[in-house]
Motif scaffolding. Sequence first.
Motif, PDB file in Angstrom:
ATOM      1  N   LYS A 318     -54.542 -19.352 -18.720  1.00  0.00           N
ATOM      2  CA  LYS A 318     -53.369 -18.508 -18.498  1.00  0.00           C
ATOM      3  C   LYS A 318     -53.628 -17.081 -18.975  1.00  0.00           C
ATOM      4  CE  LYS A 318     -50.015 -22.281 -19.039  1.00  0.00           C
ATOM      5  NZ  LYS A 318     -48.859 -22.800 -19.830  1.00  0.00           N
ATOM      6  N   GLN A 321     -56.276 -15.408 -16.751  1.00  0.00           N
ATOM      7  CA  GLN A 321     -55.722 -15.096 -15.439  1.00  0.00           C
ATOM      8  C   GLN A 321     -55.150 -13.681 -15.440  1.00  0.00           C
ATOM      9  OE1 GLN A 321     -51.957 -16.967 -14.356  1.00  0.00           O
ATOM     10  NE2 GLN A 321     -52.772 -17.435 -12.327  1.00  0.00           N
ATOM     11  N   GLU A 346     -56.969 -19.812  -5.530  1.00  0.00           N
ATOM     12  CA  GLU A 346     -56.062 -20.134  -6.637  1.00  0.00           C
ATOM     13  C   GLU A 346     -54.655 -20.402  -6.104  1.00  0.00           C
ATOM     14  OE1 GLU A 346     -54.142 -17.838 -10.534  1.00  0.00           O
ATOM     15  OE2 GLU A 346     -55.068 -16.737  -8.897  1.00  0.00           O
ATOM     16  N   TYR A 367     -61.673 -18.268 -14.223  1.00  0.00           N
ATOM     17  CA  TYR A 367     -61.355 -16.856 -14.422  1.00  0.00           C
ATOM     18  C   TYR A 367     -62.456 -16.098 -15.171  1.00  0.00           C
ATOM     19  CZ  TYR A 367     -56.717 -18.202 -12.837  1.00  0.00           C
ATOM     20  OH  TYR A 367     -55.687 -18.673 -12.082  1.00  0.00           O
TER      21      TYR A 367
END
Length: 431
Positions: A318, A321, A346, A367
């Motif tokens: 997260k 990203q 994605e 990522y």
Amino acid sequence: MSENRSATFGLDGLSRQFPVLEGTIGPDVVDMRALSQKTGVFSFDPGLGSTATCTSAISYIDGDKGVLLHRGYPIEDLALNASFTETAYLLLYGELPTAAQYQAFRTDMNTHRLLNEQIRNFFNGFRRDAHPMAILCGTVGALSAFYHDGLDISEPKARDLSARRLIAKVPTIAAWAYKYSIGEPFIYPDEEMSFSENFLHMLFARPGNHYRVNPVLARAMDRILLLHADHEQNASTTTVRLVGSTGANPYACIAAGIAALWGPAHGGANEAALGMLETIGTRDGIPAFLNEVKNRNSGVRLMGFGHRVYKNFDPRAKILQATCHEVIEELGLKRDPLLDLAMELERVATEDDYFVSRRLYPNVDFYSGLILKALGIPKSMFTVLFAVARTVGWVSQWKEMIEEPSVRISRPRQLYIGAAERNFVPMSERR
């Protein structure tokens, strides 16, 4: 760690009691150390997926909830509020540093960045096309030949000195391995720069050509390193502990960890994810590729998605990203075909019920590979970057293990399936 309960193990009509150990958080663990003594049998757990091999206070994972803690601090809090160097102090010593402790630690670490000048000669012994991981593994293992004053692992000061040296010197070796592979002069470390600024500078600066480190890119690098710093008892960390249990010097232990990390199933996952994108080619190729992934007989895997431990979204992913999008925005790479393809993959995969129902979300490797590509770092260096980050966790785990009063040399057992005892036959009588 408490032992308030016990578990019963039954075999051939006989039962034996074994203590149940309770940690701070997480599943309870049945203490089976006396299993063979009490019952005459061993447990069988290939891959050690259901076996706790040690106690540790460094990091904790709850895969179902998508939680990663370093010394009790959520990884999200550290990534957004702390630096890699601050996190290194936390992992090594158990507490976040005060301002004075941090400054002293950073200053001391910076002085250890330099390598003994004779180590330059090591690089000339490698072919120019040698994989940077081969150079890193070999050179780190040889550091014990140059730094003798930190080899007495019975001395706390020696252990601490070796730990700091490894964290500081591995980035220099990594950067020089890259420079050697492309035929450029080595760039010496700068003690005035932060950990990540200095690393980027050693990678991309050239003599006579001033290189300004972009603060957005330095922050992205710092987050990548921080998010990879430690991850409980993974394959390479277990290797470091296994080798360390023999009393081997810390440089040999970390070299062993680097060797374990080199495996494509461990540290090479971000490189594999980038290779997958190159195979897909264009946005138009995504539907056909995902259909192949769904066909179990195709052998095609969706790299960079899912995780052996995390059954939810990888908390590190997260953060990366958002960082990935920051880097793309900063460098003006919105039209980069590969990055554009990754963003579309994605989107499609996270909206597809097949992958969502199986909890196959993008992980940290998906990522990190994209960010490193955007930074101009070649795929051959991806696992090297992982090693630079994980060295912090390795030395922290190594120190914790050595300082454990009950530490013993690791000696796993086996289920033997070979021939039973048989008589030797002279060669003249063999058919």
